[in-house]
Design an enzyme around this catalytic site. Sequence first.
Site, PDB file in Angstrom:
ATOM      1  N   TRP A 280      57.265  30.407  51.131  1.00 50.53           N
ATOM      2  CA  TRP A 280      56.935  32.301  51.062  1.00 50.53           C
ATOM      3  C   TRP A 280      58.579  32.749  50.646  1.00 50.53           C
ATOM      4  O   TRP A 280      58.169  34.167  50.332  1.00 50.53           O
ATOM      5  CB  TRP A 280      56.124  33.008  51.406  1.00 50.53           C
ATOM      6  CG  TRP A 280      54.236  33.003  50.878  1.00 50.53           C
ATOM      7  CD1 TRP A 280      53.373  32.689  50.509  1.00 50.53           C
ATOM      8  CD2 TRP A 280      54.158  31.405  51.745  1.00 50.53           C
ATOM      9  NE1 TRP A 280      52.862  32.748  49.888  1.00 50.53           N
ATOM     10  CE2 TRP A 280      52.434  31.304  51.091  1.00 50.53           C
ATOM     11  CE3 TRP A 280      53.856  31.007  53.234  1.00 50.53           C
ATOM     12  CZ2 TRP A 280      51.823  30.342  52.179  1.00 50.53           C
ATOM     13  CZ3 TRP A 280      53.116  29.447  53.375  1.00 50.53           C
ATOM     14  CH2 TRP A 280      52.194  29.788  53.002  1.00 50.53           C
ATOM     15  N   CYS A 315      49.464  29.964  48.225  1.00 51.02           N
ATOM     16  CA  CYS A 315      47.261  29.781  49.062  1.00 51.02           C
ATOM     17  C   CYS A 315      47.026  28.911  47.497  1.00 51.02           C
ATOM     18  O   CYS A 315      46.099  28.612  47.943  1.00 51.02           O
ATOM     19  CB  CYS A 315      47.135  31.703  48.993  1.00 51.02           C
ATOM     20  SG  CYS A 315      47.397  32.234  47.191  1.00 51.02           S
ATOM     21  N   HIS A 374      44.029  36.693  47.096  1.00 53.61           N
ATOM     22  CA  HIS A 374      45.287  35.812  48.270  1.00 53.61           C
ATOM     23  C   HIS A 374      43.477  34.588  47.511  1.00 53.61           C
ATOM     24  O   HIS A 374      42.718  35.210  47.325  1.00 53.61           O
ATOM     25  CB  HIS A 374      44.849  35.811  49.061  1.00 53.61           C
ATOM     26  CG  HIS A 374      44.788  34.979  50.865  1.00 53.61           C
ATOM     27  ND1 HIS A 374      45.325  33.612  50.400  1.00 53.61           N
ATOM     28  CD2 HIS A 374      44.048  35.288  51.719  1.00 53.61           C
ATOM     29  CE1 HIS A 374      45.588  32.958  51.339  1.00 53.61           C
ATOM     30  NE2 HIS A 374      43.982  33.063  52.049  1.00 53.61           N
ATOM     31  N   ASP A 397      39.542  28.274  54.201  1.00 53.57           N
ATOM     32  CA  ASP A 397      40.792  28.537  53.468  1.00 53.57           C
ATOM     33  C   ASP A 397      41.942  28.211  54.166  1.00 53.57           C
ATOM     34  O   ASP A 397      42.087  27.828  55.851  1.00 53.57           O
ATOM     35  CB  ASP A 397      41.137  30.143  54.608  1.00 53.57           C
ATOM     36  CG  ASP A 397      42.667  30.986  53.755  1.00 53.57           C
ATOM     37  OD1 ASP A 397      43.323  29.861  53.218  1.00 53.57           O
ATOM     38  OD2 ASP A 397      42.403  32.225  53.549  1.00 53.57           O
ATOM     39  N   ASN A 437      37.432  43.802  53.417  1.00 52.00           N
ATOM     40  CA  ASN A 437      36.155  45.012  54.226  1.00 52.00           C
ATOM     41  C   ASN A 437      37.499  46.117  54.909  1.00 52.00           C
ATOM     42  O   ASN A 437      37.039  46.956  55.260  1.00 52.00           O
ATOM     43  CB  ASN A 437      35.423  45.019  55.118  1.00 52.00           C
ATOM     44  CG  ASN A 437      34.657  44.015  54.362  1.00 52.00           C
ATOM     45  OD1 ASN A 437      33.467  44.711  53.610  1.00 52.00           O
ATOM     46  ND2 ASN A 437      33.361  43.130  54.661  1.00 52.00           N
ATOM     47  N   ASP A 439      40.402  49.156  56.463  1.00 53.84           N
ATOM     48  CA  ASP A 439      40.442  49.944  55.520  1.00 53.84           C
ATOM     49  C   ASP A 439      42.595  50.344  55.590  1.00 53.84           C
ATOM     50  O   ASP A 439      42.901  50.049  56.699  1.00 53.84           O
ATOM     51  CB  ASP A 439      40.259  51.608  56.576  1.00 53.84           C
ATOM     52  CG  ASP A 439      38.521  51.682  56.192  1.00 53.84           C
ATOM     53  OD1 ASP A 439      37.939  51.094  55.012  1.00 53.84           O
ATOM     54  OD2 ASP A 439      38.254  52.231  57.019  1.00 53.84           O
ATOM     55  N   GLU A 486      30.748  50.376  48.435  1.00 55.25           N
ATOM     56  CA  GLU A 486      31.490  51.144  49.499  1.00 55.25           C
ATOM     57  C   GLU A 486      30.486  52.712  49.501  1.00 55.25           C
ATOM     58  O   GLU A 486      30.334  52.696  48.421  1.00 55.25           O
ATOM     59  CB  GLU A 486      32.256  51.991  49.180  1.00 55.25           C
ATOM     60  CG  GLU A 486      33.209  53.046  49.726  1.00 55.25           C
ATOM     61  CD  GLU A 486      33.667  51.800  50.745  1.00 55.25           C
ATOM     62  OE1 GLU A 486      33.569  52.906  52.872  1.00 55.25           O
ATOM     63  OE2 GLU A 486      33.995  51.146  51.716  1.00 55.25           O
ATOM     64  N   GLU A 491      26.175  49.384  53.827  1.00 53.85           N
ATOM     65  CA  GLU A 491      27.848  49.251  53.577  1.00 53.85           C
ATOM     66  C   GLU A 491      28.478  49.538  55.259  1.00 53.85           C
ATOM     67  O   GLU A 491      28.960  49.172  55.837  1.00 53.85           O
ATOM     68  CB  GLU A 491      28.809  49.512  52.666  1.00 53.85           C
ATOM     69  CG  GLU A 491      29.880  49.615  53.274  1.00 53.85           C
ATOM     70  CD  GLU A 491      30.660  50.694  53.379  1.00 53.85           C
ATOM     71  OE1 GLU A 491      32.191  50.620  54.011  1.00 53.85           O
ATOM     72  OE2 GLU A 491      29.903  52.008  53.396  1.00 53.85           O
ATOM     73  N   TYR A 561      54.225  38.492  46.575  1.00 55.35           N
ATOM     74  CA  TYR A 561      52.805  37.792  46.121  1.00 55.35           C
ATOM     75  C   TYR A 561      51.329  38.614  47.579  1.00 55.35           C
ATOM     76  O   TYR A 561      50.497  39.339  47.597  1.00 55.35           O
ATOM     77  CB  TYR A 561      52.296  36.825  45.456  1.00 55.35           C
ATOM     78  CG  TYR A 561      51.397  35.546  45.807  1.00 55.35           C
ATOM     79  CD1 TYR A 561      49.890  35.914  45.992  1.00 55.35           C
ATOM     80  CD2 TYR A 561      52.410  34.736  46.652  1.00 55.35           C
ATOM     81  CE1 TYR A 561      49.783  34.733  47.419  1.00 55.35           C
ATOM     82  CE2 TYR A 561      51.939  33.335  46.758  1.00 55.35           C
ATOM     83  CZ  TYR A 561      50.434  33.433  47.941  1.00 55.35           C
ATOM     84  OH  TYR A 561      50.100  32.822  48.167  1.00 55.35           O
TER      85      TYR A 561
END
Length: 692
Positions: A280, A315, A374, A397, A437, A439, A486, A491, A561
């Site tokens: 990267w 990725c 991603h 992944d 998820n 914040d 949301e 949620e 990215y």
Amino acid sequence: MSEGTRTTFSGRSALPPNNSNKEEDELPTMEIEGLMPRGVKPQDFLNVTDIHLFKENWDTNKVDHHTDRYYNEKLIVRRGQPFYIQVDFNRPYDPQNDFFRLEYVIGRYPQESKRTYVPVPIVSEFQSGKWGAKIILKEDRSVRLSVQSSPNCIVGKFRMYVAIWTPYGIIRTSRNPATDTYILFNPWCEEDTVYLDNEKEREEYVLNDLGTIFHGNFDDIKTRSWNYGQFEDGILDACLYLMDRAQMDLSGRGNPVKVSRVASAMINAKDDQGVIVGSWDNIYAYGVPPSAWTGSVDILLEYQSSGTPVQYGQCWVFAGVLNTFFRCLGIPSRVITNYFSAHDNNANLQMDIFLDEDGKINSKLTKDSVWNYHCWNEAWMSRPDLPVGFGGWQVVDSTPQENSDGMYRCGPASVQAVKHGHVCFQFDTPFVFAEVNSDLVYLKVKKDATHLVEAVDKTHIGKLILTKEIGGDGNQDITENYKFQEGKEEERLALETALMYGAKKPLDTEGIHEFKADIDMDFEVEKAILGKDFKVTITFRNSSSRHYTATAYLSGNIVFYTGVTKSEFKNQTFNVKVEPYSFTNVEVQIKAGEYMGQLLEQASLHFFVSARINETGKVLALQKSTVLHIPTLNLKVRGHKVVGSDMVVTVEFTNPLAETLYNISIHLDGPGVMKPIRKKFRLQIQLSTSSL
């Protein structure tokens, strides 16, 4: 059956690890009990003269098992489903006096208890879940058999033998590579753990060898075509080679959970000399730039032939190659793109952005990163190791991000578990939960080194999650597979469940986003075309009767990215005055010369705008990214589109820059038509359309 030389430890018998599909030991052609009487010859008994596997691409075996597209001359079948073979003998078979069975063997140290040696009895009726061979036709000296493998048998390349009982022992056919049989996972078989009950989904997620991978921004989606090439010559052997390189025990190769976890580690070369070296840093002098790859075939074949990791990948390359691996072995799979994907370094479910008191980002304290996008994979399988309801799509992944059980890998993590906050379920579910998820929390660093939460953005991370639509090249929004809307009660419950199971969230950010300020800020980035100027428009809205002034700051950065900043190309401070019940727009011009000299492959332009309200001391902060629009490639094919006829492919694009381009490299791939080729043109390309 002989199991080879044994090593004894303290009275116990042990065999070396059986972790290579390629290595083998031949079974003895004769296992005689006692002495054979003088004058008695093996030829005096029933003997096999030939074996027919019906392995041509048009034969029933490959058509019924959906393996007719593999460029492989050997028999390829899927487990749990009958296939047909014919055994020719030296004389007519007499079921009253002649006894024989089939034997399937894999690896060097076959054992029946490990399912690496499989004796297949002749039965009158198949039993569910068990191997068996049923005679369906006897004709002269030939016997036609329907053979059923176990729906949970090992996946790999088996050696086949026919064993015949005589009064003096067993006579077995010699090792014959022509009778080798590949057995794959079977999503068409209800008893298989990868069973998928929708035919259109099986067509897409197992049999489709071409795909579309999405990148760019959530509001400016870009597409990249990818040739998975799971049926191409040599790819099946290359995929089996990966498990050999990982030294995965053969006995575990029928379990898709174990297979996917091993593959997640082996696709990257971070700690196990796996397939692809990640890079990267925009330096690709000793390999191929990630964006130059058009498919998985070259990568897998090069890795198998050289035994050394291939340079370089990011990725989407890791995801594309892993998708080839899954589909080649028969595991339904698809590539996923998550826009604004969180890399949560301290597993606290929040991306901490630290600001100085003047509103600028403190790069020394800000360690978390948000990837513009991603890519990972989903693989379809049941999860008998988890409670009922958490099978189906599993996140796997292979991009090396964090260490998991001593290796760089991730998954399989149940998508259902991610959505409902059950981060206690293996494997790596907390990390995936954070990716979609978390914040985005802006913290002001005060002079006394304390931190003050200024703002919380609960909608930035996991903004949009896409995969390719079934039967087309468009996208399918699967965001709701990963998270509830949301603000919904579900949620909040999912978040509370994740916290209950140990996900950390040390800062109390609840309620902060609900505070309605008198003044707020937003900004838009004009469509940015490579080599052209564009503008950023910042809007301040005052919903009160008070007058406000603000000191604002804009920072423009070239970022990978992955969200990591390479360099800042623009910074500008300006003052703003906002009248009561009105809005004020500020336009900042971005010149092409400011960013052109610093561009990176797959980089984007990232803008961060902050403003301190002078009257209240409140800090407003926002960040957005944009992807530069580049010329599209147009392909034209001339000539007769007939097998055996030559065709000419023309590649066209327009140079948008006011300068000449040199050393143009083109990578052309035609799945099922031609092998990938690269060609470099040293001719100059000016402001015109050029062709190959």
